[in-house]
Write an enzyme that holds these catalytic residues in place. Structure first.
Site, PDB file in Angstrom:
ATOM      1  CD  GLU A 179      -2.743  -1.278   2.461  1.00 35.11           C
ATOM      2  OE1 GLU A 179      -3.608  -2.151   2.429  1.00 35.11           O
ATOM      3  OE2 GLU A 179      -2.671  -0.447   3.380  1.00 35.11           O
ATOM      4  CB  CYS A 200       3.312   7.532   3.067  1.00 33.69           C
ATOM      5  SG  CYS A 200       3.798   6.332   4.289  1.00 33.69           S
ATOM      6  CB  CYS A 234       7.785  -5.131   8.442  1.00 32.16           C
ATOM      7  SG  CYS A 234       9.249  -4.546   9.341  1.00 32.16           S
ATOM      8  CB  CYS A 257       7.050  -2.654  15.974  1.00 31.31           C
ATOM      9  SG  CYS A 257       8.714  -2.315  15.392  1.00 31.31           S
ATOM     10  CB  CYS A 298       3.642  -1.884  13.518  1.00 30.18           C
ATOM     11  SG  CYS A 298       3.736  -1.714  11.730  1.00 30.18           S
ATOM     12  N   GLY A 353       7.147  -1.913   5.728  1.00 33.76           N
ATOM     13  CA  GLY A 353       8.526  -2.391   5.638  1.00 33.76           C
ATOM     14  C   GLY A 353       9.550  -1.537   6.338  1.00 33.76           C
ATOM     15  CB  SER A 404      10.392   4.068  14.587  1.00 29.82           C
ATOM     16  OG  SER A 404       9.834   4.535  13.384  1.00 29.82           O
ATOM     17  CG  LEU A 405      13.424   6.665  20.770  1.00 28.26           C
ATOM     18  CD1 LEU A 405      14.668   5.851  20.500  1.00 28.26           C
ATOM     19  CD2 LEU A 405      13.796   8.064  21.266  1.00 28.26           C
ATOM     20  CG  HIS A 406       7.931   3.845  18.671  1.00 25.38           C
ATOM     21  ND1 HIS A 406       7.215   4.926  18.198  1.00 25.38           N
ATOM     22  CD2 HIS A 406       8.296   3.137  17.574  1.00 25.38           C
ATOM     23  CE1 HIS A 406       7.135   4.844  16.886  1.00 25.38           C
ATOM     24  NE2 HIS A 406       7.789   3.790  16.486  1.00 25.38           N
ATOM     25  CB  CYS A 446       1.139   6.177  11.226  1.00 20.59           C
ATOM     26  SG  CYS A 446       1.703   7.727  10.662  1.00 20.59           S
TER      27      CYS A 446
HETATM   28  N1  SAH Z   1       9.738   0.481   9.396  1.00 21.71           N
HETATM   29  C1  SAH Z   1       9.903   1.879   9.443  1.00 21.71           C
HETATM   30  C2  SAH Z   1       8.994   2.650   8.529  1.00 21.71           C
HETATM   31  C3  SAH Z   1       7.540   2.250   8.475  1.00 21.71           C
HETATM   32  S1  SAH Z   1       6.523   2.563   9.876  1.00 21.71           S
HETATM   33  C4  SAH Z   1       9.805   2.386  10.858  1.00 21.71           C
HETATM   34  O1  SAH Z   1       9.390   1.637  11.723  1.00 21.71           O
HETATM   35  O2  SAH Z   1      10.202   3.523  11.080  1.00 21.71           O
HETATM   36  C5  SAH Z   1       6.200   4.311   9.842  1.00 21.71           C
HETATM   37  C6  SAH Z   1       5.878   4.876  11.214  1.00 21.71           C
HETATM   38  O3  SAH Z   1       4.549   4.500  11.662  1.00 21.71           O
HETATM   39  C7  SAH Z   1       6.842   4.408  12.289  1.00 21.71           C
HETATM   40  O4  SAH Z   1       7.242   5.445  13.121  1.00 21.71           O
HETATM   41  C8  SAH Z   1       5.980   3.433  13.029  1.00 21.71           C
HETATM   42  O5  SAH Z   1       6.482   3.194  14.302  1.00 21.71           O
HETATM   43  C9  SAH Z   1       4.628   4.107  13.013  1.00 21.71           C
HETATM   44  N2  SAH Z   1       3.543   3.198  13.386  1.00 21.71           N
HETATM   45  C10 SAH Z   1       3.496   1.868  13.234  1.00 21.71           C
HETATM   46  N3  SAH Z   1       2.336   1.366  13.699  1.00 21.71           N
HETATM   47  C11 SAH Z   1       1.614   2.411  14.160  1.00 21.71           C
HETATM   48  C12 SAH Z   1       0.297   2.549  14.707  1.00 21.71           C
HETATM   49  N4  SAH Z   1      -0.501   1.491  14.890  1.00 21.71           N
HETATM   50  N5  SAH Z   1      -0.125   3.781  15.046  1.00 21.71           N
HETATM   51  C13 SAH Z   1       0.665   4.853  14.828  1.00 21.71           C
HETATM   52  N6  SAH Z   1       1.905   4.791  14.282  1.00 21.71           N
HETATM   53  C14 SAH Z   1       2.381   3.584  13.956  1.00 21.71           C
HETATM   54 FE1  SF4 Z   2       8.312  -2.905  10.665  1.00 24.47          FE
HETATM   55 FE2  SF4 Z   2       8.291  -0.261  11.063  1.00 24.47          FE
HETATM   56 FE3  SF4 Z   2       6.096  -1.739  11.534  1.00 24.47          FE
HETATM   57 FE4  SF4 Z   2       8.219  -1.965  13.155  1.00 24.47          FE
HETATM   58  S1  SF4 Z   2       6.943  -0.132  12.845  1.00 24.47           S
HETATM   59  S2  SF4 Z   2       7.026  -3.655  12.310  1.00 24.47           S
HETATM   60  S3  SF4 Z   2       9.897  -1.718  11.713  1.00 24.47           S
HETATM   61  S4  SF4 Z   2       7.061  -1.407   9.554  1.00 24.47           S
END
Ligand code: SAH
Ligand code: SF4
Length: 357
Positions: A93, A106, A113, A117, A120, A163, A217-219, A338
């Site tokens: 997508e 985007c 992936c 995480c 996600c 990814g 992506s620190l979180h 996201c």
């Molecule tokens: N793999 C890469 C890029 C794709 S994710 C990464 O992790 O950075 C793009 C962004 O969306 C990342 O910051 C990810 O942590 C965030 N993201 C993933 N799942 C999410 C969700 N359910 N709600 C909000 N942001 C999310």
């Molecule tokens: Fe992969 Fe980024 Fe999703 Fe983590 S947040 S599972 S690295 S796509």
């Protein structure tokens, strides 16, 4: 019959080499890139400034091939989500997000992936394969073909779709080359962003290889919590990640900063203490923080932090001098926000099975 080479896989340097091997001069690269990226002509027979002999040769050994668009959905807020077929049952997508001053595309870098995480949707689906440069560049071309006729344009491209781009380095770098190249998309380096969950050795290489912007992506502000949310942290903990960030910030000749993404999960990572810890971690780092309200998806139990908790978190960071914004959720009525990008992934990692058990 030998497989034809898809010219969308080749950046300027690779095209120069391609034409050189055919005994052609390098101005052919310029001509071809103009046809593809400026004029959107993809049929060699219509590229009239190429000699007839060259056109015949190209038809024989090369192609300009796009993956198929399966659907295109418009959200109420102007966001557009495309679903693209990438072979077999796999779908990826991409999302266009219009704003007043810009239009951000985007794009996805992998089918699924492998990094899993916990918050996600893409991670939940598991992993099938890396996308090629052609499949990433085609996402931008496809979007342009839809947007340009209605007077819209792409000003920014972010690798924040499905990814982990830093696990698909070479193809992502060539894609960046084409995004920055004046002969193709000509975007400035500030308008192309790689988002990574922290593949440390790749980030160190990326710092030297492509001059684009970086989002991390620190979180979580400590290893115990980050190990849980972003499992790759067990391999590359926060200290190693911050060192890689330092390499990035000190590379190149222009001033750089890093955007730190932080998904706001109710009762998990959104307390005042977490904000204090984060402020301490980022002290002295040329950083901006982007707080992302968690976007729910069916398989997840997390909840979005309250507006109050997000405001409080932002206030603490701001009071410590850290530039902080909260990302507005866009496109959620078509599952384009996201973390909601799920596509359809024939999982090869068996992760999706493991999670269901
Ligand atoms: N793999 C890469 C890029 C794709 S994710 C990464 O992790 O950075 C793009 C962004 O969306 C990342 O910051 C990810 O942590 C965030 N993201 C993933 N799942 C999410 C969700 N359910 N709600 C909000 N942001 C999310
Ligand atoms: Fe992969 Fe980024 Fe999703 Fe983590 S947040 S599972 S690295 S796509």
């Amino acid at each position: 019959m030998q497989n034809k080479i898809n010219l969308l896989n080749l950046n300027q340097k690779a095209l120069d080499q391609f034409f050189n091997e055919l005994g052609e001069k390098s101005f052919r690269t310029k001509q071809l890139m103009k046809w593809i990226y400026k004029d959107h002509v993809f049929d060699f027979d219509q590229m009239l400034n190429l000699s007839k002999k060259l056109r015949e040769k190209l038809n024989e050994i090369a192609c300009i091939e796009f993956p198929e668009v399966v659907s295109k959905n418009h959200a109420l807020d102007g966001v557009i989500k495309w679903v693209i077929k990438t072979g077999g049952e796999n779908h990826i997508e991409m999302v266009y997000i219009p704003e007043k001053e810009r239009g951000t595309l985007c794009i996805s870098s992998q089918v699924g992936c492998a990094l899993a995480c916990t918050f996600c949707s893409t991670g939940y689906q598991g992993f099938n394969r890396n996308l090629s440069t052609a499949e990433m560049i085609a996402q931008v071309l496809i979007a342009n073909l839809h947007l340009n006729p209605v007077g819209k344009r792409i000003s920014n491209v972010v690798f924040m779709g499905m990814g982990e781009p830093m696990l698909n380095e070479e193809a992502v770098y060539s894609t960046c080359d084409l995004l920055l190249d004046d002969l193709s998309f000509g975007l400035s380096r500030r308008r192309v962003t790689i988002s990574s969950s922290g593949v440390v050795p790749a980030l160190e290489r990326m710092s030297e290889r492509v001059p684009v912007s970086l989002a991390i992506s620190l979180h979580a502000p400590n290893d115990a919590l980050r190990d849980e949310l972003v499992p790759i942290n067990k391999k590359y903990p926060i200290e190693a990640l911050m060192k890689a960030c330092d390499v990035y910030l000190n590379a190149g000749t222009q001033e750089r900063h890093i955007l730190f993404e932080y998904v706001m999960l109710k009762g998990v990572n959104d307390s005042s203490e977490h904000a204090q810890q984060l402020a301490k971690l980022l002290k002295g780092v040329s950083a901006k923080v982007n707080l992302i309200p968690f976007n729910p998806f069916p398989q997840s139990d997390y909840q979005t932090s309250s507006v109050r908790a997000i405001d409080n978190f932002q206030d603490i960071l701001s009071s410590k001098g850290i530039r902080t914004m909260t990302r507005r959720t866009r496109g959620e009525d078509v599952d384009a926000a996201c973390g909601q990008l799920a596509g359809k992934v024939q999982d090869k990692t068996k992760r999706s099975d493991a999670r269901r058990n």
